[in-house]
Structures are given as structure tokens and as C-alpha cells.
Design an enzyme around this catalytic site. Sequence first.
Site, PDB file in Angstrom:
ATOM      1  N   VAL A 105       0.852  -1.146   0.020  1.00  0.00           N
ATOM      2  CA  VAL A 105      -0.015   0.049   0.084  1.00  0.00           C
ATOM      3  C   VAL A 105       0.927   1.163   0.043  1.00  0.00           C
ATOM      4  CG1 VAL A 105      -2.097   1.157   1.164  1.00  0.00           C
ATOM      5  CG2 VAL A 105      -1.783  -1.420   1.370  1.00  0.00           C
ATOM      6  N   PRO A 122       2.775   4.576  -1.103  1.00  0.00           N
ATOM      7  CA  PRO A 122       3.321   5.239   0.147  1.00  0.00           C
ATOM      8  C   PRO A 122       2.139   5.764   1.327  1.00  0.00           C
ATOM      9  CG  PRO A 122       3.235   6.869  -1.643  1.00  0.00           C
ATOM     10  CD  PRO A 122       2.880   5.455  -2.070  1.00  0.00           C
ATOM     11  N   ASP A 123       0.926   5.256   1.059  1.00  0.00           N
ATOM     12  CA  ASP A 123      -0.224   5.846   1.703  1.00  0.00           C
ATOM     13  C   ASP A 123       0.043   5.956   3.162  1.00  0.00           C
ATOM     14  OD1 ASP A 123      -1.050   4.796  -0.708  1.00  0.00           O
ATOM     15  OD2 ASP A 123      -3.229   5.167  -0.138  1.00  0.00           O
ATOM     16  N   HIS A 124       0.508   5.105   3.906  1.00  0.00           N
ATOM     17  CA  HIS A 124       0.674   5.020   5.379  1.00  0.00           C
ATOM     18  C   HIS A 124       1.816   6.257   5.617  1.00  0.00           C
ATOM     19  CE1 HIS A 124      -1.237   1.003   5.056  1.00  0.00           C
ATOM     20  NE2 HIS A 124      -1.911   1.312   6.087  1.00  0.00           N
TER      21      HIS A 124
END
Length: 875
Positions: A630, A632-634
Site C-alpha cells: 500500500v 506510500p499511503d501510510h
Amino acid sequence: MTLPLHGVRVLDLTDGLGESCGRYLADLGAEVVRIEQPGGSYSRSAEPVVDGVSIPFALRNANKLAITADLTTEAGRERLRELAGTADILIESQPPGRLTGLGVGPAEIRSGAPGLVWVSISGFGQDGPYRHWQATEPVLYAMSGVLSRSGAPGAEPLLPPAGLIEETVGVHAAWAALLAYHRRLDTGAGDTVDLSAFEAIVHGFDPGFGTQGSAAAGRSEDFPRGRPDAANFYPVFPCRDGQVRICMLAKRQWRGMFEWLGSPAEFADPKYDTIPARFAAADTLHPLIEKLFAERTQAELVAEGARRGVPVGGVHTLTEVLETEHFAASGALMDTEIGAGLRARVPSGYVSFDGRRAGFRTPAPELGEYDDAAPPRGGSVYPAPTRTGGATDERESSGTGAGVPESMTAGSESTRSGGVRAGSRTPAPAGTGHAPVRTGEAGLGVGSADSGVDRRDPVPTSAADSAPLAGLRVLDLGVIVFGAELSRQFADYGADVIKIENANFPDGLRQSRRGSALAASVAWGHRNKRSLGLDLRSADGIAVFRRLAADADVVLANFKPGTLASMGLSYDVLAELNPRLVVSESSAFGSTGPWRARLGYGPLVRASCGVSALWRYPDDAELLCDGQTVYPDHIAAQVTAVAVLATLIGRRRTGRGTHIEVAQADTALVHLGAQLVTEALRPGTVTAPGNGDPYAAPSGVYACAGDDEWCVVTVHDDHQWAALCGVLDRPDLRSDTRFASAAHRIANRPELDRIVAAWLHDRDPQEAAAELQAAGVPAGAMLRLPQLLIDPQLTARGSYTQIEHDHLPMSMPAAARAAVFTGITDPPARQAPLAGEHTREICAELLEMGEAEIDALVDSGVLQPLVTTPADAVG
């Protein structure tokens, strides 16, 4: 305006791991003083080195100052004590116990500077069975569960690109430091913070047990041996001038693709509106798309996709990224001197304030450059550098002509305009678990650089046991992973976070449930928040929001650029209502530049920034292996949280809010900084390394006893090589001229890999890693997600907590905390709200609406309280 951390002094004793923490704090305006031994840090020679300049060191130490202090001598220790008396934050990454053994550990230093926030960054934490283990990036990838999900089915697991780990750890450390410092400004009390890189990656990079996590609530059937077949998650197709990726998640996006394909009869069935049906039919569907795309260019496909509402993005090499007009026009990349006359194109930084970049200003300091400067106790900054370098004019500093004016430098002065809002707010309702709101707000606070308060004698101003962000009110317009993770940081530590959502257009997380009444990602990502059902597509809904914003502290949004303005909620409009309001807007590629209107999801962002092109096996340019993550969302959400918190700290001085902007693409560019700069300086030299570290041997991912069991081993220097020879019981290798130096070992990599692979082949990976680490060799077993829940280190440190929800069949593991603090308790785990659950109470208690007004707005659909029928309860 000044940068938000102007006046904050940070002492930086990091070496390698954690250096990017000080860089980010410096970007945000802090005066960061790097303290090194007289011989210099090991990281000054970290590879890659170009023309005598370590590229990682140059990037992670820009905007800092540097002095030397020999901590093995009493004079050096006294120098540190003297500096600590003038500092606000100290960050260090020395081996656990080393500074204490020298008499300058946190207890000793903070006894003379009780207001100091001391942040220890270590591989695995200050306690636990792995506390003395060495944590290289490959080791952390392996042990965090990331490696087990990376690579092709049936092949060895694949290490992601270098750099992503260190920058992630640095951002998490910056968040922990500012949390403790924010509390210090209220209480006068400093803190000792224990930040584990292992835990930061487990919980903050691409968490298996977190928002949109691969753990799927921890179900054992989701963890087969071998890598998941992720190539079709976000498929990549060849085109006339390279490759493109598509990312179809919504029904409308598939419908656009269906029409683009000419509405083929075999895919007319409505079942193909769902992701699982399309995934199952990939062998038939994808050849049709490949044929459609083959003769078109990247630019043509991206433009046509945008016209049809189909998310399409180019898969770019590093060279293409460096030459991309958008990144130059937006200021994400800039041309500057990075050291000793060496100029390069570099990532400028993570964030913009009021449309101005906060990033690279001056090159990394030379060793001991400020040794002769005295550290005044009043908190004034060191003098400006006398040498040239860095961004030398406005056009150069931004890459576009937008410029970074003098007022945006760390040392600039500002005129104060108030800073205290009088009066009291209504506390959160009883029973919600939110801490009562303080009356008024501390002004400048204790111990900031121009407060005039002696840092050695902090004066408490509020209860020391309060959550550090209690009293802040956050209006959360964020969506999906980024939005959930950003606001959760504030909710976990005491802010009253109100998630504003429209039942007619539910957040994507609420639509991602798998067989449960509530999506696991909602439970993970929205714990400790409240929910207000509100239709912002109506004038009355906007009016309600404006009333909330008039007394809020922060507004968070991650819509397409211009969306807030189109709703009549631009920063300028909101600032007229509430000059103290901090507004944070985030998007895939930012609000300026040719790509500002592009549809953006994480898979498209990392493909556009060069991450995907490096996340592949060296001998297969077509097989990209980043489909499972996921990223670089976090971490982009964490970057934004740090910027918002820094702004709230700066608001105490200025009395005014700010408009913050973070592009997720810029996060990926910063993380790949070393590769981008090296490619800019030495074109054609940076390629996908696979599992072999180009600067170390032996290094790799080696098969162990059992089915799909692996161990990572990396040897960087002669000491580690000697230790490895001892573990292998091969003293003859130490005298073998083929392996006499690091360069020799790299030249003979295949033979060394064969020797290490043979030793590991019949061994248990965790036992082998423990034996190697005990000898001083960096190693780590590849762990799958269920193994994290019973890992001895994570268990000893209580790294997981359990969250429950009335609409989930079982409790779920989740991150327990951002770091271990001595003065900040672990966050609560109040269950995530159902959509609209707190609508009535928020309107009654915060807006003082009467029952008749609330009912009228509910009847008109403007307010949307919780619907209690089972079919609608999940929003």
C-alpha cells in the site's frame, strides 16, 4: 511567515539510522545541531559516494549545523551537557546503553535539563531480547513481514528498494519527538522516548494488521507459503514508449475501461463491476487491454484514461523521473549544490506551507564546521553559514521560479500577532472517552527559543497526565488509507477527531468489508474518533461545516486539488472565519504542475516516481513486484501528521494557522533520494539491484530448511566479515585474498553467496539469524504476518494491542503506540464509530443546536445520524 519550528533547538547524535529525522525537523525550521566524534560519523562515508561526497549523508543532513565533541573525554561530555541545557529535543541512535555507560545517557543529561525531550532511535528498542541486534534495511524488511509479501510466486522473496526504511523510521521519530515536545510546552516536563525501527516498520510502512492491511483481520487462510500472485492487482502493460499501470477500483472506473475496449460482449455481465470477478478473468481481459495500449504512448494513454475516468499512470525509470516536467514545475525536484562543489538534482522536501516549499536550504555541514560557535542559553540560533552552497537564488531554490523567500528560512524573525485564544470550549460529551478540553491555550509555552524561560527550570502549566493532544479539535474530511491514518495519529493521542462523512458517498474503507458488518480497515483506521454524518454537497451542509470550523484547530482533506475551494471551503475562506485554523490538503501529485489533476492512487504514485521500476528482479524488467503493498499511503500520512503538529507548535508563537500541502509523490521521491541523485550524477549506473546490496557482500536472501523459509544476511565491513567467518567455522576465509576487503568481496560475490547459502540451507531461519546476530552479523529471518504476533521482541515490548468492535466477529491486533514514552501513556482503543454515530451529540454540544433544528436538518438530509437497521448501520 517563518517555518513552524523556528526557535526550536535539536541536538542530533544520530549516525546512519535516524539521520532523516533531524533533516525533517530542520526542514520544518528547527535549528538542528549535529554532534559528532572528532573523526566524524560513519555515515559520512556511506555509499553511494560520488566525487568524495556520500549521497545519503548529503541528503539526510542538509539544513543542519555540525560540531564535534569527544564523548569519551570529560571535556566532550561537558560540552554535551552544556548544549543540552539550551536544547529542546535530543535525538540519538547510539547502541542501547552506550551513552549511559559514558555517563551522558538520558537520565544523567535530563537531571540537569528536565525539560529536554530525549529520543532514542534504535533498531529494535532499548529493551527486549533483540535490543543489541543490528538492524539494516534488509533485516527490517525481512522481520517486519514486508519481505514475505514481496516477489513472484515460486521465486525467492524480493527486497524492496533501499532508502524507504530509513526515511520511514525518521518520520516516525519526528512524530514521536514532536508529540513529547508539544506536551512539554503544556506541562514543562520533558520526556525520554524509545523509538524502535522494527516497530515503526511493522506498524507504519505497510502494516499487515492496519488500515487496508494484508492481514485481513488475521485470518490464517490468507497466509499461504510463497508470495501472493499480485501482478494482476494493479497490472502493468507495455505501450509504444514504455509501460503504464492501471488501477481500477470503482465501478465507474471499470465502466470507463469497458467502453474504451469497445464494450466487448464477454465482459458485459454486471458481475465484472466487481474487482474479484475482473481479477479472476485477468487471463482473458488483460490481453484485450494490452492490445489496446500497444501502439499508444504513455502520455496518450494517461490523457485518454483521465478523459474516461480510468486511472492510468506511466511506469517511469529514474532517468525519466529526473526529466519529468511535473516534478521540476512543482518544485519537487531542484538543482542545487549538495557538497564540495558537487551539484545535482535532488528531492527538495516533503511539504509546502502557504504555497512555499519547506525543504533543502543549505548543504550538509562539514565536520566540525561550527565548533567555534558558542551555544547561548537564551536560545538564539547559531550564525548563518559563511560558505556558499545550497539554493542560491529564488528560482534555484524551487526549481520553478516560485522561490523560497528569506522569510521561510529557519533563522528568520517574525512579528507575533497574538497567540492566545481566550475562552473555553465545550468538552466532548461524557461517555465518549475524549479528554476534556482545556480552557484557553498556553501561549508560547515553556522553553521555546524565544520564550525567555530558563530551560532548566520548566514551569508546569497543565496536568502532566493529560494526553498530549487533548484540547485540539480536528475536522477530518480524509478518505481511504491516507485519510484514515493521518487523523488516527491525532485521535490516538487525545485530539477530538470528528470524521465527516456522507452516507450517499461512503468512504472507500466502509465499502471494503469482507463478510463482516464492518470493514476491518475501518476498525483499525478510525479508532478513537467520532463520526458526523453531513452532506457537504448542500449549502446547508456547508454552513454547518463552517460553524464547526470557526472553533476548530485543524481541517484535514485529501481530495483532488481544488475540491475544497470548489466547495467554498478554501483556506483563505476558512482563515477569515478562524485565523488560527490549520488546513492540510494532500493529493497524489500536488496542486501545481502538469500532473496536478491526475487521478492518483498509491500504485500509480510509486510507478510514476521510480519505485516500481526498482522493485523488480534484475533480470526481468517486465515483472514488477510492488503490487501487494500500500506504499506510500501510510508513510505519506505520517509525513503530513508531523507537518500539522509542527504547525500547531508554531501557532503558539504566531497566533495564526497555515495552509499545508503534501503530495504523496513527493514522499516517494524523498525516499528514493539517494538513487535519484546518483543517477543524476552518474547516468545509467542505478538499476534494480534485486536482493544483492551493490555495496556489500555477501548479501542476499538465502533459503533455509523448510518450505519457503528464508534468512537475510548482509556483511558491510571487515569486522562483520570476521564475525561471519567465525560463525561459519571457516577461519580459512579470513586469510583468503579473494575476500581481503569489501571491494574484493563484492568482486567475488557469487562464491560468497554460495558459501552462505550452503551454511543456511539446513538451518532454521530464526535460529540461524539469532546465532549470526549474537556474533555481530546483521541477519533476520523472513517472518510472515502471524509470526509477528508471537515474535519475542514485539511480545516483550507489548507492541500490539487488541481492538474490538461490536460489528466484528473477533478482536484484532493493532499497533499499541507510536513509541514508548516515559510521560505519555499508550493510546486508548475506543472502537471506531459507525457512520453518523455522533451526529446529534456533536451538533447539540459543539454547535448548541436545539432538537428542532437538528430534526429539520435530518429531515432535509443535511444531517445524517446513525441508521440502526443492520443493512445500513455500516454507512
